[in-house]
Design a protein around this motif. Sequence first.
Motif, short mmCIF file in Angstrom:
data_model
loop_
_atom_site.label_atom_id
_atom_site.label_comp_id
_atom_site.label_asym_id
_atom_site.label_seq_id
_atom_site.Cartn_x
_atom_site.Cartn_y
_atom_site.Cartn_z
N LEU A 38 -35.22 9.77 -25.76
CA LEU A 38 -34.95 10.22 -27.12
C LEU A 38 -36.15 9.96 -28.04
O LEU A 38 -36.51 10.80 -28.88
N ARG A 39 -36.78 8.82 -27.87
CA ARG A 39 -37.98 8.51 -28.67
C ARG A 39 -39.12 9.47 -28.32
O ARG A 39 -39.90 9.87 -29.19
N TYR A 40 -39.21 9.80 -27.03
CA TYR A 40 -40.27 10.73 -26.59
C TYR A 40 -40.03 12.12 -27.18
O TYR A 40 -40.98 12.78 -27.66
N TYR A 41 -38.77 12.57 -27.17
CA TYR A 41 -38.44 13.87 -27.76
C TYR A 41 -38.75 13.89 -29.27
O TYR A 41 -39.19 14.90 -29.82
N PRO A 96 -34.27 12.89 -35.16
CA PRO A 96 -33.00 12.35 -35.65
C PRO A 96 -32.67 12.93 -37.03
O PRO A 96 -33.56 13.36 -37.77
N SER A 97 -31.37 12.94 -37.37
CA SER A 97 -30.96 13.44 -38.69
C SER A 97 -31.51 12.57 -39.80
O SER A 97 -31.94 13.06 -40.85
N SER A 98 -31.50 11.28 -39.55
CA SER A 98 -32.00 10.34 -40.55
C SER A 98 -32.22 8.99 -39.89
O SER A 98 -32.10 8.88 -38.66
N PHE A 104 -24.51 8.94 -35.36
CA PHE A 104 -24.56 8.04 -34.21
C PHE A 104 -25.87 7.25 -34.24
O PHE A 104 -26.95 7.83 -34.39
N HIS A 105 -25.73 5.95 -34.10
CA HIS A 105 -26.90 5.10 -33.88
C HIS A 105 -27.51 5.52 -32.53
O HIS A 105 -26.82 5.99 -31.64
N ILE A 106 -28.82 5.33 -32.36
CA ILE A 106 -29.50 5.78 -31.15
C ILE A 106 -28.87 5.22 -29.87
O ILE A 106 -28.78 5.91 -28.84
N ASN A 107 -28.36 3.98 -29.93
CA ASN A 107 -27.73 3.40 -28.74
C ASN A 107 -26.38 4.06 -28.44
O ASN A 107 -26.03 4.25 -27.27
N GLU A 108 -25.65 4.45 -29.49
CA GLU A 108 -24.41 5.19 -29.29
C GLU A 108 -24.71 6.59 -28.75
O GLU A 108 -24.02 7.10 -27.86
N HIS A 155 -33.81 2.46 -37.79
CA HIS A 155 -33.19 2.92 -36.55
C HIS A 155 -32.78 4.38 -36.67
O HIS A 155 -32.25 4.81 -37.70
N ARG A 156 -33.01 5.15 -35.63
CA ARG A 156 -32.71 6.58 -35.63
C ARG A 156 -31.20 6.82 -35.64
O ARG A 156 -30.45 6.13 -34.94
#
Length: 244
Positions: A18-21, A29-31, A2-6, A37-38
């Motif tokens: 999510l960026r803070y985590y 993120p996995s990759s 999943f793209h970060i927006n999805e 993009h995360r």
Amino acid sequence: MFHINEFKKISGVTVRTLRYYDKLNLLKPSSKTQGGHRLYSHTELKKLQQIQFLKNIGFQLSEIKNMLESEEWDWSKSLMKQLSYVMSEKERLSEIELSLRELINGIAVDGEEFRIKKIMSLYTRDSKRVLTDNQDEFNIENTEVLKRLPNMASSDPDSLEWIALIGQLKKYMHLGYRNSRVQNIIKRMNEKKDEDFNEEDAFLDKLWAIRMSPEKSEEYNLYPIDQEVLNFLEKAYEYYINME
């Protein structure tokens, strides 16, 4: 993947969170795409759900990180510790709730004259406890009478009616204690006195003597009603009794 927006839409968590985590190394993120993009997988989604659950029951993010990373984490100990914290917070919030009710009811009595000085004087009051501790000196026939005393921190109908009556009396003081509107308020006060404190005249006389003394009122943690209002109430009540 999943793209970060999805991932944001699926999880209900903002991109900023999510960026803070990610920055905290709490949820990586996995990759990433070639553009940087995360990208997240179902594994990260499951972990995020665990993070949100633990956060909702009161754990700090630093604790959650350790809890999820350690295979030897003592979950039972952590949960018991958190329960103890929640119980203490519940008690603290209950005390704050009572203080807020008292302040709201104080405005009903004092109107625009209710200021920060009086707010501070009310913050740690517990008049019912003080009266209960000293009940032997009041010649109380039935100790249940203490439960019927008006309580500024209560939302029960009887207390609210007493508060409203005092507020109305103060509002119409300028009309004079002989005024019919004032006397109707006194009449209702007298009816409530008989309803709530029947055959407890000795107790009420003692309590009124305390109420009429600013020093004694403070000693017994009674709500600080202006002496001018108390003197007016006493005159209006005497007039009412003599006119019956």
